[in-house]
Scaffold this motif. Sequence first.
Motif, PDB file in Angstrom:
ATOM      1  N   ALA A 535      56.398   2.340 -92.609  1.00  0.00           N
ATOM      2  CA  ALA A 535      55.365   3.228 -92.092  1.00  0.00           C
ATOM      3  C   ALA A 535      55.924   4.636 -91.945  1.00  0.00           C
ATOM      4  O   ALA A 535      57.083   4.831 -91.573  1.00  0.00           O
ATOM      5  CB  ALA A 535      54.862   2.717 -90.752  1.00  0.00           C
ATOM      6  N   SER A 537      56.152   8.014 -90.014  1.00  0.00           N
ATOM      7  CA  SER A 537      55.916   8.438 -88.631  1.00  0.00           C
ATOM      8  C   SER A 537      56.026   9.943 -88.450  1.00  0.00           C
ATOM      9  O   SER A 537      55.636  10.465 -87.406  1.00  0.00           O
ATOM     10  CB  SER A 537      56.911   7.743 -87.692  1.00  0.00           C
ATOM     11  N   ASN A 538      56.561  10.659 -89.472  1.00  0.00           N
ATOM     12  CA  ASN A 538      56.755  12.100 -89.341  1.00  0.00           C
ATOM     13  C   ASN A 538      56.337  12.818 -90.623  1.00  0.00           C
ATOM     14  O   ASN A 538      56.324  12.231 -91.707  1.00  0.00           O
ATOM     15  CB  ASN A 538      58.231  12.424 -89.065  1.00  0.00           C
ATOM     16  N   PRO A 560      51.994  11.495 -91.731  1.00  0.00           N
ATOM     17  CA  PRO A 560      51.861  10.313 -90.870  1.00  0.00           C
ATOM     18  C   PRO A 560      50.422   9.882 -90.608  1.00  0.00           C
ATOM     19  O   PRO A 560      50.198   8.841 -89.995  1.00  0.00           O
ATOM     20  CB  PRO A 560      52.533  10.769 -89.574  1.00  0.00           C
ATOM     21  N   LYS A 561      49.427  10.687 -91.046  1.00  0.00           N
ATOM     22  CA  LYS A 561      48.039  10.312 -90.791  1.00  0.00           C
ATOM     23  C   LYS A 561      47.149  10.880 -91.884  1.00  0.00           C
ATOM     24  O   LYS A 561      47.555  11.755 -92.660  1.00  0.00           O
ATOM     25  CB  LYS A 561      47.582  10.824 -89.427  1.00  0.00           C
TER      26      LYS A 561
END
Length: 628
Positions: A535, A537-538, A560-561
């Motif tokens: 995943a 995350s940054n 991250p999104k």
Amino acid sequence: SIQETDFIGDTIVVKAFMRHGPRELYLGARWGGFVSENSNDPWGGFFVIQDDTTQINTYVGYLEEGDEVYFTGKLTTYYGLTQLNLLTNPPVPVAIVSSGNTFPEPLVLTMADISSNYAGEKYEDMYVKIENVKVTNNDASSGQAIISDGTNIGYIDDYFMCFRKLTDQLIVHWPANGSKINVSGYLRDSGYGYFSINPRDTTDIVTLAVPPEVTAINRSPALPTSVADSTVITATIKDNVTPVANITAYLHYSIDRQPFVTKTMTLGRSGFVAGIPKQSDGAFVRYFISAYDEENNIGMMPGDTTQQVFFYTIRDDGYSINDIQNPQGYKYMDSAYEGYVVTLTGVVMTDSTDFVNNLYIQENDSIWSGIWIYDDDFPKPNKGDLIRVTGTVVENHGHTQLSTVTALEVVTPNYGVFEPVKVNVADIKNGGALAEAYESVLIEVDDVTVTNPFPDGNYNYGEFSISSDGINSTRVGDDFLSFKGQLDTLYALGDHIDKVIGFQAYSFNYFKILPRDTNDVIGHTSAIEKKAPVAVSNYRLEQNYPNPFNHETNIRFSIPKSENVTLTIYNLLGVKVRTLCKGKMSAGTYNFRWDGLDNSGRPISTGVYFYQIQSKNFTTTKKMLFLK
């Protein structure tokens, strides 16, 4: 100013005024309409639509003209039109702020203001008015009328049911050709490089002058040869004041682009009549008709002879596909032989199973050389056969085809097919100089990138957009049975394709390439590499590799999104060189390949360049070196 943003796909709330009732437009089983700010400021118009009208708890069906409303929906585009798709699952009710509001008079524009998508975009969905223009064709395709100010042409369309129901009844409802009018209406993106004006009802059209109306023009023989003594042109002409016997009519004709000759037409039982003298084989004949009433108002057919005239070529040995397709330099692109029965010869370029009841044939590998044949009952020859086929020329929503086939014979079996013609995307896109010329011709574009995997927003109709320079783009469609296009979501933003082969086609306001099967899409490589299952995350922008580079390099970044991301290349002076991606992306790690070309497809020079990733919450830049 929503249409200036990049938030396509986002859920937003918009406050706007309803300009009419939600059931006044031709939307099928949908509710919707034009909304706006209560002003004439540019970018002040918008469009809202509710696809599922069983969800009455949105209360859209109860809205009235003049309501000030909060709408909640997802921002999408539909064939060039920016719109808000209202949320229905679950339904989000509209909120009425006030009612009974009145609006300013329509914004007065000129034809030049809406002459292109670029010029007219800021007025999209607004209520506008065009003054003192002439109706040049009141019976154009798809229920439209063509208007002109003498320099630019425009279109009146029947998006409102007041006019659409007349179109469905095959009733010509626009003012007579030659009429001078003022027209008001809502500006709508056609998706074909122009905007149409959509009057709400008959009060939006004010007729300033009504000339004689020229209709029902016929010629005999329909397809003249050098044997015919003359070609007789007959026209029906009427006027709302002047008796028919007092109308003066003229036939204007030209041979081989010489100056027009004028002949007075005589009134007989069948209408006004005049003849064009006998001509030799190969002669190119143009003609049009003018008529004057007692007040000296002039009516013409066609209405604007700078854009369109009637024409035919004397052919003793039959017509070519070029004869049928080529508009001979005029802007009006429908075939001059529409409605006529012709016999054409060409090579079958598709198998009968590629596109059921459809064939594409070509007479050579150049512009104006292909035509689409459609009929549900005619002999199906084999790919590569040279055939002779007889049918009626029709316009299928702007795409010329041969239909109602009455005869088909194989002249030479296994004659062989033509190789695809290599073309540039810029030439075949909507508005491209050769877009119409390559209609129904097998073409090829090389070294392209997927620039929009879903050009219809929330709707996936199997199409995706490609570009070779990052600026000009065209669509790839899925009409053929063995090519599913984007229905399987195989093509992602930034994917590279070595070659796309297919037939140039036109449908739903867009030119597009139609591959016959997956073999026509060659060298498809993904630009995106997701690092699963780790995943992200940054935010991260990695150093390009290789660096320095002399042909191509890879740029990798992580987000991250899900959000809108732009990856841009700049030179040492800070001038933008290339946009590698721009759009909404899911969380993950991505790799984009840069081929060392700028946005115009030109090779860059040796030197230092910067690449920058930019999103709502993150911006960073790195340096790289290009060496030749």
